[in-house]
Scaffold this motif. Structure first.
Motif, PDB file in Angstrom:
ATOM      1  N   THR A  62       0.569  -1.451   0.088  1.00 37.04           N
ATOM      2  CA  THR A  62      -0.014   0.131  -0.042  1.00 37.04           C
ATOM      3  C   THR A  62       0.807   1.760   0.010  1.00 37.04           C
ATOM      4  O   THR A  62       0.520   2.381   0.013  1.00 37.04           O
ATOM      5  CB  THR A  62      -0.768   0.233   1.107  1.00 37.04           C
ATOM      6  OG1 THR A  62       0.341   0.175   2.477  1.00 37.04           O
ATOM      7  CG2 THR A  62      -1.714  -1.163   0.992  1.00 37.04           C
ATOM      8  N   THR A  66      -1.092   6.150   0.579  1.00 37.04           N
ATOM      9  CA  THR A  66      -0.415   6.039   2.387  1.00 37.04           C
ATOM     10  C   THR A  66      -0.225   7.179   3.063  1.00 37.04           C
ATOM     11  O   THR A  66       0.577   8.014   3.381  1.00 37.04           O
ATOM     12  CB  THR A  66       0.261   4.861   3.056  1.00 37.04           C
ATOM     13  OG1 THR A  66       1.464   5.244   2.545  1.00 37.04           O
ATOM     14  CG2 THR A  66      -0.102   3.595   3.154  1.00 37.04           C
ATOM     15  N   VAL A  73      -6.287   7.325   3.474  1.00 36.15           N
ATOM     16  CA  VAL A  73      -5.869   5.825   3.404  1.00 36.15           C
ATOM     17  C   VAL A  73      -6.670   4.888   2.955  1.00 36.15           C
ATOM     18  O   VAL A  73      -7.710   5.307   4.013  1.00 36.15           O
ATOM     19  CB  VAL A  73      -5.170   5.888   4.842  1.00 36.15           C
ATOM     20  CG1 VAL A  73      -3.797   6.698   5.645  1.00 36.15           C
ATOM     21  CG2 VAL A  73      -5.458   5.326   6.202  1.00 36.15           C
TER      22      VAL A  73
END
Length: 369
Positions: A62, A66, A73
């Protein structure tokens, strides 16, 4: 928290089983042109997430989703654009959310925390094994309405109520607290109400919310038709449970729809939920339209329709106290990020103080202390 089995639903299930539709497909077109694959986030860990794609679950990094803003997020329920070429695989972006369930964290910074995305139904689990906390139910409802999802209050462990009359009274108490919301008593032990709840959740994505010990994992197992979620006993000393669930997991239901199970929430802080608070206390806001003054604070003003309703017994005083409390809390949260609102609150505070001093001076016959 852990799943009893770490396996995910079979990849033979199409993405439509997880909520994929023509509108999502149209949104995804630009990512498809880049060779990315659509998938729904079923669990998020630190730095990685599990995504259900048409070919099954993939583990993806991810790093590209982020940001510093905690509300941006990636989270469980998001529709992701996944780069499946190479190792590791990456989530490159996620589609704009239709709904988002957000609460304020318990930290001193009062940041928002997103718990689930793209939810149609917010199921608030309230255990009948302990005394009803109507104020907490109102908090959950405010956040649920603000998210854009349709709330549903499920009274779990209904089999622990000894008689049907007592159960009916409890349902009525919650219905008064939750205008416009279905209140459903359910027992995972006897199966009472499970068929009705199954019909409700089969039509989209549902998030399961509540405190530890509310019976969320047991309820999830009842909806899944098997013991997928681990369950722990509730402490006899205080009726509280331990945190069986520690991550948010999205699970496909056999009767259709998907369910997001969440950890038990110790704190239910509001986060810019003014509209949600108004929805929870719709009867108060409706009464306020008949107040003599448009800015009536419902304290001691003449011609206050809200206070009149308390006097004649049609509005419980507890409801007004809870309404004021949640409005103040929400105003404080919003003011931390809104300089204009902070200024308006300060002016209002000064105005009320001046009015209070003037009233006190008049009471003393125009003499200052």
């Amino acid at each position: 928290m852990s799943l009893v089995s770490s396996s995910f639903p079979s990849s033979s299930r199409t993405l439509s089983s997880y909520g994929w539709d023509s509108a999502w497909e149209a949104e995804f077109t630009r990512y498809a042109d880049q060779g990315l694959v659509p998938g729904r986030v079923v669990r998020v860990d630190r730095g990685q997430c599990d995504v259900m794609t048409a070919d099954g679950v993939v583990r993806a990094d991810t790093a590209f989703v982020t940001p510093h803003d905690p509300l941006r997020v990636i989270c469980t329920g998001d529709w992701a654009a996944v780069d499946t070429d190479g190792t590791p695989r990456y989530v490159r972006a996620y589609l704009p959310r239709r709904t988002a369930f957000v609460r304020s964290t318990s930290s001193t910074r009062s940041e928002g925390q997103i718990l689930a995305a793209n939810v149609d139904h917010a199921i608030i689990a309230v255990p009948l094994s302990a005394e009803l906390d109507l104020g907490r139910i109102e908090r959950f409802l405010a956040l649920a309405w603000e998210s854009g999802a349709q709330p549903l209050v499920v009274l779990t462990k209904a089999d622990l109520v000894p008689d049907q009359t007592g159960l009916s009274y409890l349902v009525q108490d919650v219905e008064t607290t939750a205008p416009g919301v279905q209140v459903l008593p359910v027992s995972s032990a006897t199966g009472e109400g499970v068929d009705v709840l199954t019909a409700v959740v089969s039509g989209g994505t549902s998030v399961l919310l509540g405190t530890s010990g509310a019976g969320k994992s047991t309820l999830a197992n009842a909806l899944l038709g098997e013991d997928v979620m681990a369950v722990q006993a509730v402490r006899d000393v205080d009726g509280k449970g331990r945190h069986t669930t520690t991550t948010r997991n999205l699970l496909a239901l056999p009767g259709g729809g998907v369910l997001i199970d969440t950890p038990g929430l110790r704190g239910v802080g509001l986060w810019d939920a003014g509209t949600g608070v108004g929805q929870v206390f719709a009867e108060i806001e409706e009464l306020a339209q008949d107040c003599r003054f448009h800015d009536c604070a419902h304290l001691a003003e003449p011609g206050c329709a809200v206070l009149a309703a308390i006097e004649d017994g049609s509005l419980p005083e507890r409801r007004l106290d809870s309404y004021r409390k949640l409005l103040r809390e929400n105003q404080r949260i919003v003011a931390k990020t809104d300089a204009r609102l902070r200024s308006e609150i300060l002016k209002d505070w000064k105005r009320k103080n001046a009015a209070g001093r003037a009233a006190l001076k008049a009471k003393r016959g125009g003499r200052d202390r």
